[in-house]
Design a protein around this motif. Structure first.
Motif, mmCIF file in Angstrom:
data_model
loop_
_atom_site.group_PDB
_atom_site.id
_atom_site.type_symbol
_atom_site.label_atom_id
_atom_site.label_comp_id
_atom_site.label_asym_id
_atom_site.label_seq_id
_atom_site.Cartn_x
_atom_site.Cartn_y
_atom_site.Cartn_z
ATOM 1 N N MET A 1 1.128 -1.437 0.124
ATOM 2 C CA MET A 1 -0.040 0.128 -0.393
ATOM 3 C C MET A 1 0.929 1.443 -0.090
ATOM 4 O O MET A 1 1.733 1.679 0.655
ATOM 5 C CB MET A 1 0.012 0.019 1.079
ATOM 6 N N ASN A 2 0.486 2.157 -0.429
ATOM 7 C CA ASN A 2 0.581 2.970 -0.397
ATOM 8 C C ASN A 2 0.175 4.320 0.466
ATOM 9 O O ASN A 2 -1.030 4.407 0.353
ATOM 10 C CB ASN A 2 1.109 4.026 -1.768
ATOM 11 N N ILE A 3 0.341 5.139 1.215
ATOM 12 C CA ILE A 3 -0.501 5.452 2.720
ATOM 13 C C ILE A 3 -0.180 7.532 2.273
ATOM 14 O O ILE A 3 1.048 7.806 2.273
ATOM 15 C CB ILE A 3 -0.609 5.409 3.928
ATOM 16 N N LEU A 4 -0.787 7.857 2.404
ATOM 17 C CA LEU A 4 -0.858 9.311 2.591
ATOM 18 C C LEU A 4 -1.274 10.291 3.662
ATOM 19 O O LEU A 4 -1.815 10.006 3.626
ATOM 20 C CB LEU A 4 -1.678 10.280 0.775
ATOM 21 N N VAL A 5 -0.119 11.051 4.464
ATOM 22 C CA VAL A 5 -0.634 10.898 6.100
ATOM 23 C C VAL A 5 -1.079 12.432 5.450
ATOM 24 O O VAL A 5 -0.237 12.853 5.692
ATOM 25 C CB VAL A 5 -0.213 10.979 6.785
ATOM 26 N N ILE A 6 -1.946 13.325 5.647
ATOM 27 C CA ILE A 6 -2.207 14.708 5.298
ATOM 28 C C ILE A 6 -2.667 15.668 7.102
ATOM 29 O O ILE A 6 -2.906 15.370 8.135
ATOM 30 C CB ILE A 6 -3.746 15.887 5.243
ATOM 31 N N GLY A 7 -1.037 16.167 7.020
ATOM 32 C CA GLY A 7 -0.449 16.555 8.662
ATOM 33 C C GLY A 7 1.183 17.177 8.672
ATOM 34 O O GLY A 7 1.440 16.866 7.953
ATOM 35 N N ARG A 8 0.887 18.086 9.748
ATOM 36 C CA ARG A 8 2.329 18.245 9.637
ATOM 37 C C ARG A 8 2.364 18.375 11.309
ATOM 38 O O ARG A 8 3.910 18.371 11.679
ATOM 39 C CB ARG A 8 2.579 19.817 9.399
ATOM 40 N N GLY A 9 1.960 17.206 12.105
ATOM 41 C CA GLY A 9 2.147 17.502 13.881
ATOM 42 C C GLY A 9 2.317 16.405 14.403
ATOM 43 O O GLY A 9 2.545 15.291 14.231
ATOM 44 N N GLY A 10 2.062 16.444 15.671
ATOM 45 C CA GLY A 10 2.436 15.087 16.234
ATOM 46 C C GLY A 10 1.672 13.932 16.104
ATOM 47 O O GLY A 10 2.100 13.265 15.930
ATOM 48 N N ARG A 11 0.005 13.975 16.420
ATOM 49 C CA ARG A 11 -1.027 13.023 15.997
ATOM 50 C C ARG A 11 -0.147 12.510 14.800
ATOM 51 O O ARG A 11 0.051 11.059 14.519
ATOM 52 C CB ARG A 11 -1.548 13.874 15.659
ATOM 53 N N GLU A 12 0.001 13.402 13.837
ATOM 54 C CA GLU A 12 0.124 12.807 12.751
ATOM 55 C C GLU A 12 1.658 12.029 11.916
ATOM 56 O O GLU A 12 1.514 11.071 11.459
ATOM 57 C CB GLU A 12 0.471 13.538 11.303
ATOM 58 N N HIS A 13 2.716 12.535 12.913
ATOM 59 C CA HIS A 13 3.914 11.662 13.235
ATOM 60 C C HIS A 13 3.693 10.014 13.608
ATOM 61 O O HIS A 13 4.151 9.142 13.716
ATOM 62 C CB HIS A 13 4.676 12.216 13.797
ATOM 63 N N SER A 14 3.185 10.266 14.281
ATOM 64 C CA SER A 14 2.236 9.117 15.735
ATOM 65 C C SER A 14 1.955 8.114 14.542
ATOM 66 O O SER A 14 2.588 7.443 14.708
ATOM 67 C CB SER A 14 1.477 9.655 16.896
ATOM 68 N N LEU A 15 1.065 8.271 13.680
ATOM 69 C CA LEU A 15 0.494 7.560 12.911
ATOM 70 C C LEU A 15 1.146 7.254 11.542
ATOM 71 O O LEU A 15 1.891 5.736 11.130
ATOM 72 C CB LEU A 15 -0.535 8.492 12.035
ATOM 73 N N ILE A 16 2.560 7.686 11.518
ATOM 74 C CA ILE A 16 3.307 7.329 10.178
ATOM 75 C C ILE A 16 4.093 6.901 10.947
ATOM 76 O O ILE A 16 4.252 5.648 10.468
ATOM 77 C CB ILE A 16 4.201 8.955 9.709
ATOM 78 N N GLN A 17 4.059 6.451 12.413
ATOM 79 C CA GLN A 17 5.767 6.305 13.037
ATOM 80 C C GLN A 17 4.795 4.231 12.454
ATOM 81 O O GLN A 17 5.317 3.010 12.908
ATOM 82 C CB GLN A 17 6.310 6.511 14.509
ATOM 83 N N LYS A 18 3.537 4.423 12.903
ATOM 84 C CA LYS A 18 2.713 2.878 12.742
ATOM 85 C C LYS A 18 2.650 2.837 12.074
ATOM 86 O O LYS A 18 2.355 1.230 11.889
ATOM 87 C CB LYS A 18 1.302 3.838 13.753
ATOM 88 N N PHE A 19 1.674 3.300 10.350
ATOM 89 C CA PHE A 19 2.086 2.765 9.449
ATOM 90 C C PHE A 19 3.650 2.157 9.450
ATOM 91 O O PHE A 19 3.659 1.515 8.089
ATOM 92 C CB PHE A 19 1.858 3.848 8.405
ATOM 93 N N SER A 20 4.628 2.435 9.881
ATOM 94 C CA SER A 20 5.555 1.847 9.109
ATOM 95 C C SER A 20 6.155 0.556 9.433
ATOM 96 O O SER A 20 6.993 0.422 9.125
ATOM 97 C CB SER A 20 6.839 3.038 9.601
ATOM 98 N N GLU A 21 5.710 0.411 11.035
ATOM 99 C CA GLU A 21 5.333 -0.777 10.872
ATOM 100 C C GLU A 21 5.096 -2.464 10.339
ATOM 101 O O GLU A 21 4.935 -3.282 10.343
ATOM 102 C CB GLU A 21 5.059 -1.208 12.555
ATOM 103 N N SER A 22 3.710 -1.539 9.758
ATOM 104 C CA SER A 22 2.825 -2.612 8.688
ATOM 105 C C SER A 22 3.580 -3.131 7.983
ATOM 106 O O SER A 22 4.695 -2.682 6.509
ATOM 107 C CB SER A 22 1.868 -2.082 8.086
ATOM 108 N N SER A 23 3.454 -4.823 7.340
ATOM 109 C CA SER A 23 4.521 -4.835 6.254
ATOM 110 C C SER A 23 3.349 -4.661 4.879
ATOM 111 O O SER A 23 4.065 -5.489 3.668
ATOM 112 C CB SER A 23 4.841 -6.466 6.555
ATOM 113 N N GLN A 24 1.983 -4.653 5.100
ATOM 114 C CA GLN A 24 1.833 -3.778 4.122
ATOM 115 C C GLN A 24 2.267 -2.934 3.284
ATOM 116 O O GLN A 24 1.436 -2.301 1.953
ATOM 117 C CB GLN A 24 -0.126 -4.174 4.317
ATOM 118 N N VAL A 25 2.181 -1.721 4.193
ATOM 119 C CA VAL A 25 2.998 -0.476 3.639
ATOM 120 C C VAL A 25 3.847 -0.357 2.644
ATOM 121 O O VAL A 25 5.158 -0.988 2.959
ATOM 122 C CB VAL A 25 2.946 0.213 4.792
ATOM 123 N N GLU A 26 4.141 0.220 1.235
ATOM 124 C CA GLU A 26 5.700 -0.162 0.915
ATOM 125 C C GLU A 26 6.038 1.573 1.046
ATOM 126 O O GLU A 26 7.176 1.633 1.222
ATOM 127 C CB GLU A 26 5.309 -0.155 -0.879
#
Length: 419
Positions: A1-26
């Motif tokens: 999967m290709n994922i787009l996270v819209i935003g620039r704050g801590g909430r978005e960085h936290s989501l990005i860190q969690k997505f980065s753990e996924s084997s499904q996310v390219e």
């Protein structure tokens, strides 16, 4: 999967860190992102409000899933635009996001569907508002109806302060369009906590509880901020009250929005207070909370990408949680939530045994500099809350002697609502 996270704050960085753990996310893209996200995501120089640019980017880069972090794009209808373009997006439509965009609307909805909250009245006339305040007495709460970046709520200890707040908002336009109407509500005594859920229509999948610390300074003093730290779970909330909050607040609200023709998809956030009569709603948000997300996501055992895919497909994601505690402390720029200096160089903090979530940083060569009021959150996961907090505070010591920053030293203590 290709994922787009819209935003620039801590909430978005936290989501990005969690997505980065996924084997499904390219690939993960962040628009516009911040400097700390660059370890896990590709930054895209498109503003959160640029709907045309974001839709075009999602099409051109074969984005499989878009997550909208901040509230303003949601209220501007960005989810509607993505849906019209045939793109998969996780977040509420403009109509559903009004539950955060208008406190008066949220109050009307709760009153109509018997969802527990404080008594209130809404006003556009200052003299009528002040007359009501004199009738009710203090302490009392005055809220701007619209979005005010977490700063549009005043808990007034005296009638005089409440009336001054009315003048600030209604007569002086303190928050512009957001304070053209205000809500005045009873002050509720108790312990505050946050409860978020993945929602699609009437399907509600609750997360663990968290507690945020809104006031700027130790002892829960000073002005309200966007959040100075948090911990999860809020273990002091009994299971019976958790179940009540899920059934009588989150599920009833999701059903109410469906009944009103505003079916909600995304994250429904309930800011709650534990009163003698049980949990009641202080406010709703239409997206992940900040900083609650930063301490809730590390406890989620599931693959976040799969959770969202399942929710969108009307499948139960079977949420599971690590039986541990997570704490996070926000480092803020000196002067926040008022005026503060930008481009201040961050000292090097210890990152062993902790995680760092960036909120207001940019790059200056190989160093980070500030670009916002809340700069970063340092968090830790441990079997018990006290151990997590000890790791965090040990890591933050380099900030103690730096004039440009401050952080609360008492995160993790129960926060009682008080005038």
């Amino acid at each position: 999967m290709n994922i787009l996270v819209i935003g620039r704050g801590g909430r978005e960085h936290s989501l990005i860190q969690k997505f980065s753990e996924s084997s499904q996310v390219e690939r993960i893209y962040a628009a516009p992102g911040n400097a700390g996200m660059e370890k896990q995501a590709i930054r895209v120089p498109i503003q959160e409000t640029d709907q045309d640019g974001l839709v075009a980017f999602a099409k051109e880069n074969q984005i499989n899933l878009t997550i909208v972090g901040p509230e303003n794009p949601l209220l501007d209808g960005i989810v509607d635009r993505f849906l019209e373009a045939g793109l998969q997006v996780f977040g509420p439509t403009k109509a559903a996001a009004l539950i955060e965009g208008s406190k008066h609307f949220a109050k009307q909805l709760m009153k109509k569907y018997d969802i527990p909250t404080a008594d209130y009245q809404a006003f556009t006339d200052a003299s009528q508002a002040k007359e009501y305040i004199h009738e009710q007495g203090a302490p009392i709460v005055v809220k701007a109806d619209g979005l005010a970046a977490g700063k549009g709520v005043v808990v007034a200890e005296t009638v005089e302060v409440a009336c001054e707040t009315v003048d600030d908002m209604l007569l002086d336009g303190q928050f512009g369009e957001a304070s053209r109407e205000i809500v005045v509500e009873e002050f509720l005594q108790g312990t505050e906590f946050s409860l978020m859920a993945f929602v699609k229509g009437e399907h509600v999948y609750p997360m663990v509880t968290a507690q945020d610390h809104k006031r700027a300074y130790d002892g829960d003093q000073g002005p309200n901020t966007g959040g100075m730290g948090a911990f999860a779970p809020a273990a002091h909330i009994p299971w019976d009250d958790y179940d009540y909050a899920v059934e009588s607040i989150l599920e009833k609200t999701a059903s109410a929005l469906v009944a009103e023709g505003r079916s909600f998809t995304g994250i429904l956030y309930a800011g709650l207070i534990q009163t003698d009569a049980g949990p009641k709603v202080i406010e709703f948000n239409a997206r992940f909370g900040d900083p609650e997300t930063q301490v809730v996501m590390p406890l989620l055992a599931n693959d976040l990408a799969q959770v969202i895919v399942d929710v969108l497909a009307d499948k139960d994601p079977n949420l599971t949680w690590f039986e541990q505690a997570c704490a996070g402390v926000v480092v803020a720029s000196a002067g926040y939530p008022g005026k503060y200096q930008k481009d201040v160089c961050l000292p090097q903090w210890a990152e062993h045994g902790v995680f760092s979530i960036h909120a207001g940083t940019e790059n200056d060569g190989d160093k980070y500099i500030t670009s916002g009021g809340r700069v970063l959150l340092v968090g830790a996961v441990a079997p018990v809350l006290e151990t997590a907090l000890a790791s965090v505070y040990r890591s933050l010591k380099p900030f103690d002697d730096h004039y440009g920053f401050f952080y609360r030293k008492d995160i993790g203590r129960l926060v009682q609502a008080k005038p």
